[in-house]
Design a protein around this motif. Structure first.
Motif, PDB file in Angstrom:
ATOM      1  N   TRP A 143       7.046 -49.048  83.585  1.00 41.04           N
ATOM      2  CA  TRP A 143       6.218 -48.302  82.625  1.00 41.04           C
ATOM      3  C   TRP A 143       5.855 -46.919  83.134  1.00 41.04           C
ATOM      4  O   TRP A 143       5.772 -45.963  82.344  1.00 41.04           O
ATOM      5  N   LEU A 144       5.677 -46.781  84.447  1.00 40.56           N
ATOM      6  CA  LEU A 144       5.385 -45.457  85.010  1.00 40.56           C
ATOM      7  C   LEU A 144       6.576 -44.519  84.848  1.00 40.56           C
ATOM      8  O   LEU A 144       6.430 -43.369  84.407  1.00 40.56           O
ATOM      9  N   TYR A 145       7.754 -45.010  85.199  1.00 39.30           N
ATOM     10  CA  TYR A 145       8.955 -44.169  85.109  1.00 39.30           C
ATOM     11  C   TYR A 145       9.312 -43.886  83.654  1.00 39.30           C
ATOM     12  O   TYR A 145       9.729 -42.774  83.313  1.00 39.30           O
ATOM     13  N   SER A 146       9.122 -44.869  82.802  1.00 38.09           N
ATOM     14  CA  SER A 146       9.349 -44.647  81.371  1.00 38.09           C
ATOM     15  C   SER A 146       8.395 -43.585  80.838  1.00 38.09           C
ATOM     16  O   SER A 146       8.767 -42.755  80.010  1.00 38.09           O
ATOM     17  N   GLY A 147       7.152 -43.621  81.319  1.00 38.46           N
ATOM     18  CA  GLY A 147       6.158 -42.644  80.882  1.00 38.46           C
ATOM     19  C   GLY A 147       6.561 -41.222  81.210  1.00 38.46           C
ATOM     20  O   GLY A 147       6.315 -40.290  80.429  1.00 38.46           O
ATOM     21  N   ILE A 148       7.200 -41.042  82.368  1.00 35.85           N
ATOM     22  CA  ILE A 148       7.683 -39.709  82.750  1.00 35.85           C
ATOM     23  C   ILE A 148       8.710 -39.222  81.740  1.00 35.85           C
ATOM     24  O   ILE A 148       8.680 -38.069  81.286  1.00 35.85           O
ATOM     25  N   TYR A 149       9.624 -40.107  81.348  1.00 38.88           N
ATOM     26  CA  TYR A 149      10.661 -39.716  80.397  1.00 38.88           C
ATOM     27  C   TYR A 149      10.119 -39.532  78.988  1.00 38.88           C
ATOM     28  O   TYR A 149      10.647 -38.722  78.220  1.00 38.88           O
ATOM     29  N   VAL A 150       9.093 -40.261  78.641  1.00 38.37           N
ATOM     30  CA  VAL A 150       8.443 -40.034  77.344  1.00 38.37           C
ATOM     31  C   VAL A 150       7.868 -38.618  77.301  1.00 38.37           C
ATOM     32  O   VAL A 150       8.000 -37.899  76.306  1.00 38.37           O
ATOM     33  N   ALA A 151       7.269 -38.208  78.431  1.00 42.34           N
ATOM     34  CA  ALA A 151       6.703 -36.858  78.512  1.00 42.34           C
ATOM     35  C   ALA A 151       7.787 -35.792  78.448  1.00 42.34           C
ATOM     36  O   ALA A 151       7.557 -34.683  77.940  1.00 42.34           O
ATOM     37  N   LEU A 152       8.977 -36.134  78.957  1.00 42.43           N
ATOM     38  CA  LEU A 152      10.069 -35.159  78.978  1.00 42.43           C
ATOM     39  C   LEU A 152      10.945 -35.204  77.721  1.00 42.43           C
ATOM     40  O   LEU A 152      11.832 -34.365  77.557  1.00 42.43           O
ATOM     41  N   SER A 153      10.707 -36.176  76.859  1.00 43.73           N
ATOM     42  CA  SER A 153      11.579 -36.384  75.701  1.00 43.73           C
ATOM     43  C   SER A 153      11.524 -35.245  74.683  1.00 43.73           C
ATOM     44  O   SER A 153      12.390 -35.139  73.817  1.00 43.73           O
ATOM     45  N   SER A 154      10.505 -34.400  74.794  1.00 43.61           N
ATOM     46  CA  SER A 154      10.400 -33.259  73.879  1.00 43.61           C
ATOM     47  C   SER A 154      11.352 -32.128  74.272  1.00 43.61           C
ATOM     48  O   SER A 154      11.497 -31.147  73.526  1.00 43.61           O
ATOM     49  N   LEU A 155      12.013 -32.248  75.413  1.00 44.67           N
ATOM     50  CA  LEU A 155      12.954 -31.216  75.862  1.00 44.67           C
ATOM     51  C   LEU A 155      14.286 -31.395  75.134  1.00 44.67           C
ATOM     52  O   LEU A 155      15.241 -31.971  75.649  1.00 44.67           O
ATOM     53  N   GLU A 156      14.349 -30.893  73.924  1.00 36.10           N
ATOM     54  CA  GLU A 156      15.530 -31.092  73.078  1.00 36.10           C
ATOM     55  C   GLU A 156      16.819 -30.559  73.710  1.00 36.10           C
ATOM     56  O   GLU A 156      17.905 -31.076  73.456  1.00 36.10           O
ATOM     57  N   SER A 157      16.708 -29.555  74.536  1.00 39.69           N
ATOM     58  CA  SER A 157      17.899 -28.942  75.117  1.00 39.69           C
ATOM     59  C   SER A 157      18.582 -29.840  76.149  1.00 39.69           C
ATOM     60  O   SER A 157      19.698 -29.535  76.592  1.00 39.69           O
ATOM     61  N   TYR A 158      17.922 -30.958  76.525  1.00 44.37           N
ATOM     62  CA  TYR A 158      18.520 -31.877  77.494  1.00 44.37           C
ATOM     63  C   TYR A 158      18.753 -33.268  76.913  1.00 44.37           C
ATOM     64  O   TYR A 158      19.189 -34.168  77.618  1.00 44.37           O
ATOM     65  N   ARG A 159      18.486 -33.426  75.629  1.00 44.59           N
ATOM     66  CA  ARG A 159      18.646 -34.742  75.002  1.00 44.59           C
ATOM     67  C   ARG A 159      20.104 -34.999  74.607  1.00 44.59           C
ATOM     68  O   ARG A 159      20.835 -34.068  74.253  1.00 44.59           O
ATOM     69  N   LEU A 160      20.505 -36.275  74.661  1.00 46.89           N
ATOM     70  CA  LEU A 160      21.834 -36.668  74.214  1.00 46.89           C
ATOM     71  C   LEU A 160      21.869 -36.865  72.692  1.00 46.89           C
ATOM     72  O   LEU A 160      22.944 -36.871  72.094  1.00 46.89           O
ATOM     73  N   HIS A 161      20.714 -37.067  72.103  1.00 45.19           N
ATOM     74  CA  HIS A 161      20.553 -37.147  70.654  1.00 45.19           C
ATOM     75  C   HIS A 161      19.247 -36.460  70.312  1.00 45.19           C
ATOM     76  O   HIS A 161      18.298 -36.485  71.103  1.00 45.19           O
ATOM     77  N   SER A 162      19.188 -35.866  69.149  1.00 44.93           N
ATOM     78  CA  SER A 162      17.950 -35.195  68.748  1.00 44.93           C
ATOM     79  C   SER A 162      16.858 -36.219  68.467  1.00 44.93           C
ATOM     80  O   SER A 162      17.127 -37.404  68.246  1.00 44.93           O
ATOM     81  N   LYS A 163      15.628 -35.743  68.449  1.00 48.80           N
ATOM     82  CA  LYS A 163      14.495 -36.607  68.111  1.00 48.80           C
ATOM     83  C   LYS A 163      14.655 -37.155  66.696  1.00 48.80           C
ATOM     84  O   LYS A 163      14.320 -38.319  66.421  1.00 48.80           O
ATOM     85  N   ALA A 164      15.184 -36.336  65.813  1.00 47.21           N
ATOM     86  CA  ALA A 164      15.400 -36.772  64.430  1.00 47.21           C
ATOM     87  C   ALA A 164      16.403 -37.917  64.370  1.00 47.21           C
ATOM     88  O   ALA A 164      16.214 -38.891  63.626  1.00 47.21           O
TER      89      ALA A 164
END
Length: 259
Positions: free
Chosen positions: A21-42
């Motif tokens: 849950w701690l490591y997942s939380g870090i990625y949740v915080a970083l998930s808004s970085l659209e320029s590094y996502r493999l799929h968009s938030k949409a």
């Protein structure tokens, strides 16, 4: 005062859950970085077939089962304090145990995972639950049917623990490491400087290919190496390309995409 072996067993049970849950939380915080996502938030919101609340509940259920099995396993196998102390000073022994455990876990999960894809009944009623996450994200890494969680993760973990001969203390580090690696594989991000992507070919892009329709019969390996996919012809090569709308896309090579 609680004995050291009991403390190690408790940490070996609880640490991977906390780390998850701690490591997942870090990625949740970083998930808004659209320029590094493999799929968009949409895409994540549109394509996934299960709510995030259901995912959290499913993961918590699996972790409860894993904790119960871990407690039983540690109780049955017991602990040899003298052996544990001797192992503390042998990096060679620890390295061997880690490598053996990694190979055992990879081998078990590859063949069980692949079988669940090829057996129509198992896929429809069990493994398809995990593939409701077409766009994977970090805390969905352990979102599985309870039977799958028991067979792939819990039994696989028990086998790697027993065959490697690691102590409860060593298992704290191994299973925490395996948990972090599994979360990373499902994070949906390709971040610069990610050590897992530098060291392992089996990473978030590699596993993302498997979650797509065209890759569902390829890239079964998890969570460390890709050796079984390469040996048995289920490896799907891909290239990491930039999307026009930002971020990345793991694209299979042409000969696979045309199949």
């Amino acid at each position: 005062m609680i004995g050291l072996s009991v403390s190690d067993e408790l940490l070996g049970t609880v640490a991977p859950i906390v780390v998850y849950w701690l490591y997942s939380g870090i990625y949740v915080a970083l998930s808004s970085l659209e320029s590094y996502r493999l799929h968009s938030k949409a895409e994540e919101e549109e394509k996934n077939l299960v709510s995030k609340i259901a995912v959290v509940k499913g993961v918590l259920l699996q972790q409860l089962v894993q904790a119960v099995v871990a407690i039983i396993l540690f109780t049955v196998t017991g602990s040899d304090d003298e052996a544990d102390k001797a192992q503390e000073f042998s990096l060679l022994v620890l390295a061997r145990q880690f490598v053996v455990a990694m190979i055992v876990l990879d081998t078990w999960q590859y063949f069980m995972h692949r079988y669940m894809h090829h057996n129509k009944f198992l896929y429809k009623h069990i493994h398809s639950q995990h593939h409701r996450l077409i766009v994977p994200y970090a805390y969905g890494a352990l979102y599985n049917h309870p039977v799958e969680g028991l067979i792939l993760d819990t039994v696989g973990g028990a086998l790697s623990f027993l065959i490697s001969g690691m102590s409860p203390r060593t298992s704290i580090f191994f299973f925490s490491f395996a948990t972090i690696k599994t979360v990373d594989d499902h994070c949906g991000l390709c971040l610069p400087g990610n050590l897992f992507h530098m060291v392992f070919k089996n990473n978030s892009a590699y596993h993302d290919v498997h979650h797509q329709l065209y890759g569902s019969k390829y890239n079964f390996s998890q969570p460390f190496f890709v050796m079984w996919d390469r040996i048995l012809g289920t490896y799907m090569p891909y290239s990491l390309e930039k999307r026009e709308d930002g971020g990345f896309e793991a694209r299979p090579t042409k000969e696979f995409k045309d199949d």
